[in-house]
Design a protein around this motif. Sequence first.
Motif, mmCIF file in Angstrom:
data_model
loop_
_atom_site.group_PDB
_atom_site.id
_atom_site.type_symbol
_atom_site.label_atom_id
_atom_site.label_comp_id
_atom_site.label_asym_id
_atom_site.label_seq_id
_atom_site.Cartn_x
_atom_site.Cartn_y
_atom_site.Cartn_z
ATOM 1 N N UNK B 312 -41.534 5.782 6.583
ATOM 2 C CA UNK B 312 -42.673 6.264 7.402
ATOM 3 C C UNK B 312 -42.935 7.742 7.159
ATOM 4 N N UNK B 313 -44.072 8.313 6.950
ATOM 5 C CA UNK B 313 -44.167 9.797 6.992
ATOM 6 C C UNK B 313 -44.084 10.349 8.367
ATOM 7 N N UNK B 314 -43.986 11.579 8.785
ATOM 8 C CA UNK B 314 -43.461 12.195 9.737
ATOM 9 C C UNK B 314 -44.699 12.106 10.934
ATOM 10 N N UNK B 315 -45.796 12.084 10.389
ATOM 11 C CA UNK B 315 -46.963 11.935 11.359
ATOM 12 C C UNK B 315 -46.896 10.682 12.098
ATOM 13 N N UNK B 316 -46.325 9.553 11.398
ATOM 14 C CA UNK B 316 -46.281 8.314 12.039
ATOM 15 C C UNK B 316 -45.137 8.332 13.049
ATOM 16 N N UNK B 317 -43.932 9.045 12.460
ATOM 17 C CA UNK B 317 -43.032 9.051 13.340
ATOM 18 C C UNK B 317 -43.285 9.725 14.642
ATOM 19 N N UNK B 318 -44.365 10.502 14.591
ATOM 20 C CA UNK B 318 -44.706 11.360 15.807
ATOM 21 C C UNK B 318 -45.382 10.300 16.800
ATOM 22 N N UNK B 319 -46.070 9.358 16.383
ATOM 23 C CA UNK B 319 -46.811 8.851 17.319
ATOM 24 C C UNK B 319 -46.500 7.151 17.341
ATOM 25 N N UNK B 320 -45.216 6.882 16.840
ATOM 26 C CA UNK B 320 -44.739 5.640 16.815
ATOM 27 C C UNK B 320 -44.608 5.311 18.450
ATOM 28 N N UNK B 321 -45.105 4.095 18.717
ATOM 29 C CA UNK B 321 -45.081 3.647 20.006
ATOM 30 C C UNK B 321 -46.140 3.879 20.586
ATOM 31 N N UNK B 322 -47.284 4.882 20.337
ATOM 32 C CA UNK B 322 -48.452 4.950 20.950
ATOM 33 C C UNK B 322 -49.624 4.269 20.098
ATOM 34 N N UNK B 323 -49.767 3.255 19.450
ATOM 35 C CA UNK B 323 -50.389 2.652 18.539
ATOM 36 C C UNK B 323 -51.768 2.345 19.107
ATOM 37 N N UNK B 324 -51.424 1.802 20.429
ATOM 38 C CA UNK B 324 -52.733 1.168 21.099
ATOM 39 C C UNK B 324 -53.618 2.532 21.321
ATOM 40 N N UNK B 325 -53.060 3.563 21.766
ATOM 41 C CA UNK B 325 -54.001 4.829 22.115
ATOM 42 C C UNK B 325 -54.311 5.394 20.999
#
Lengths: 364, 597
Positions: B312-325
């Motif tokens: 995963x790129x870093x931006x994805x790591x940042x918001x992993x877990x907030x997919x719904x939002x």
Amino acid sequence: MVLLHVVFEHAAGYALFAVKEVEEIGMLLPQVVEASVLNVGKFSSVVNLSAFFPFKSAQTALENINAISEGVLHADLKLFLETNLPIGGKKKALLGVSDAKLGAALQEDLDLSIQTGGVVAEIIRGIRLHFHSLVKGLTAQAASKAQLGLGHSYSRAKVKFNVNRADNMIIQSIALLDQLDKDINTFSMRVREWYGYHFPELIKIVSDNSTYCKLAKLIGNRKELSEESLEALEEITMDSAKAQAILDASRSSMGMDISPIDLINIESFSNRVVSLSNYRQELQEYLRSKMGQVAPNLAALIGDVVGARLISHAGSLTNLAKYPASTVQILGAEKALFRYWGSPSLLGVRMAAVMAGQGWIGSG
Amino acid sequence: MLVLFETAAGYAIFKVLDEQKLQQVDSLYKEFETPEKANKVLKLKHFEKFQDTTEALAAATAMVEGKLGKSLKKILKKVVAKEAHEQLAISDAKLGGVIKDKLNLSCVHSPAVAELMRGIRNQMEGLITGLPAREIAAMSLGLAHSLSRYKLKFSPDKVDTMIVQAISLLDDLDKELNNYIMRCREWYGWHFPEIGKIVTDNLAYCKTVRKIGDRTNVATTDLSEILPEEIEGEVKLAAEISMGTEVSEEDIANIMHLCDQVIEISDYRTQLYDYLKNRMMAIAPNLTVMVGELVGARLISHAGSLLNLAKHPASTVQILGAEKALFRALKTRRDTPKYGLIYHASLVGQTTAKNKGKISRALAAKTALAIRYDALGEDTNAEMGVENRAKLEARLRYLEEKGIRRISGTGKALARADKYQHKSDIKVFDPSGDSTLPTKKRKIEEVEEAEEEERPVESKAKKVKRDPLTEGEAETETPKKKKEKKKKKKSVEEPTQEEEPKEEEEETAISQVGEVPKKKKKEKKRAAEESLKEVVEAPAEEARHLHLFTNTTQKKKKEKKRAAEEPLKEEAAVEAPAEETSEKKKKKKKKVKEEVE
């Protein structure tokens, strides 16, 4: 000149008050006393605490109050009055009591002149109102707690509350039993998966959850299995063929190696599962004995678990007793029942009858 | 002639009964069409079964590498003892060479042998008696798995499936524990309700109940190891005046068993947590150092495996877990969330709400690097993680500091101060107000001043263009400015062509994480440029002198531009001081100023 003593019963204990003679009160007219009752200062100048006897424990409090309610003189009260009132002598002490029956008993026993009603009632009202300011050292909190506790135990005694006939434990137990089943199943699945990484063939050989967990604990690293452990294996599985099959499978297993720390973890977890399933057994025993105490006929007729479910569904045994037999028949299948309830066709009624077979009674 | 045939279950040695058949290579297969015919050609001499998969694996690896395995050696020695004169037919020529060397057995490998092997393989069950097909199948499966694992250098320590399992089990256990504890509280509450309110900690409650049993025993039990003094006192007090019912022996026994279970399960939970920490440190040490074990484990579990997470790129790591939002915001064209699971990391938790977004981004970037190092790197030390964490903490401190400085004035005043500074690029500092004595020099200065003022007007146009660009930079400029007060404008000798790269550098530098590296870069560049030693323009010098308190880089750029535009102005011919340090420059400036006055 002290004329009148008043004995006042409180949840915390007995109190004896002395009424001083004052001009108006000398008249001992209820109306006059009533006026002075409302004013604390005035009242406390008239009436003050002469003695207080607290109850030693909730037990004694209950005994005393039982005695009072029946109008019997309790030994504690007798002792209290004897020590604090001037008995005998030329002048008979005048004692105000709120309960006439008790008063009669006191008069008989202690040879006191008793007065009830009228001004005594007013004075007692005043005492009740200003109790905690009159009696130093008894906080309102402690007093209320004592009252609460005594109230509960008294009611329980009156209701003839039998601990052994309490059915709420049954309702709780059956709920806990269901939960335990679910948990044990979930956890066993997890143990299977974890140990399956190391020794997958064991899953196919042993299908029972608790046996599997015990085996996982015993075997540990499958490489260390040998002929000696065959006995132990047989003991757990109760089947020598299976034990042999396990031994063979361990030699040719395709599972990966497992590090010791993982093994320790699996072992602790299997311990947990085994102990939970032991507890479940105990709980079932407990439920059986409870059902035997509370609803023996029900248990004998349809079994413990189903009986317990019926009680839990109804809310209590008495509630269950109020249901007609037809309701009891379909308890547990309401969802299916009411789906067909409203339908006007004959199909609905017939379906309802079919569904009835699917209630707990039907399944038992 | 003997034939050596390797199976997953073991080694088989056959004796060729009819050697003539071997001559007809092409029709050899006919001999192996049925088991009976095959048995006429070959006879099983000896079959050496492997004890278990480890032995099989050892043999297979030895064979693959062309070495002589232990079990093979053993069996061949036996054969040699019996029939040393016979030739041995084998399928691997390399192996044959080794056997010949070590055991002095002559080996044969030819197309005939190959056909022979095929035939044997065809009729394996018939030829190798005493070995059920099921067993062969099981052994081959086991051997195949072990061999593949061996080839992949599979290490059980680096397996992250246990982490995913452990974290999910931790959540399950918490839920169950809560359930059981509430039930325990309710049950015991019928007997002794007051204790529920006094002892709030769940584990302490269960231990206390376990010890007390019936509430009549409270006075005699010593609860000092479980509860603190005052609570113990309260419990004893409450037991006297409790309003709970009596309970039978059986019920109490049941409740105590339940408490036992609760205590054991919570012990196991702590054990599991330790195990998780241990595994995380072993498998992904850098990730653990960056965000902590729990958050790290959750990230791995969310992505599925450590390797997946590394992709995963870093931006994805940042918001992993907030997919719904995230997807909700994307659909409705709103602001996307700034943090997901990473919100629970200690670094993000420490900051003020304002800076959480910035830190979360920075943390995600460094964490992504740490994850990749852990997943794909060779060695497993946590140095890299520790370094990065130190960097992030420095950045965090810097962000907080900047915030504090801002707060020291009133918010609005400071903000306006930025703008004020901005404008002062255009405004000219007028030193004429300093002294009241009119001097000739001043007049010249005034004249020059007037000219200077024209120039700002001209370049204002250009400034306007740059405004939107630089406004964004204004925020980050102010700390830069403050820091650069120390190092005043370095030489303005930079030629135009270096303007562009410098601008770019600055703009990219602003979007970088750390201020420190940027400043270093700038300094380096400036040092390099200074060494070029170009002649400074007089107006530039004057400009520097006049713009004593305005040191933004924008100004520098503007000056550069001005310098480029008017290369031939020669007023006060002041030589460019080839200064290395800013202090010297400052002193020089002061001197110049004094001279003027």
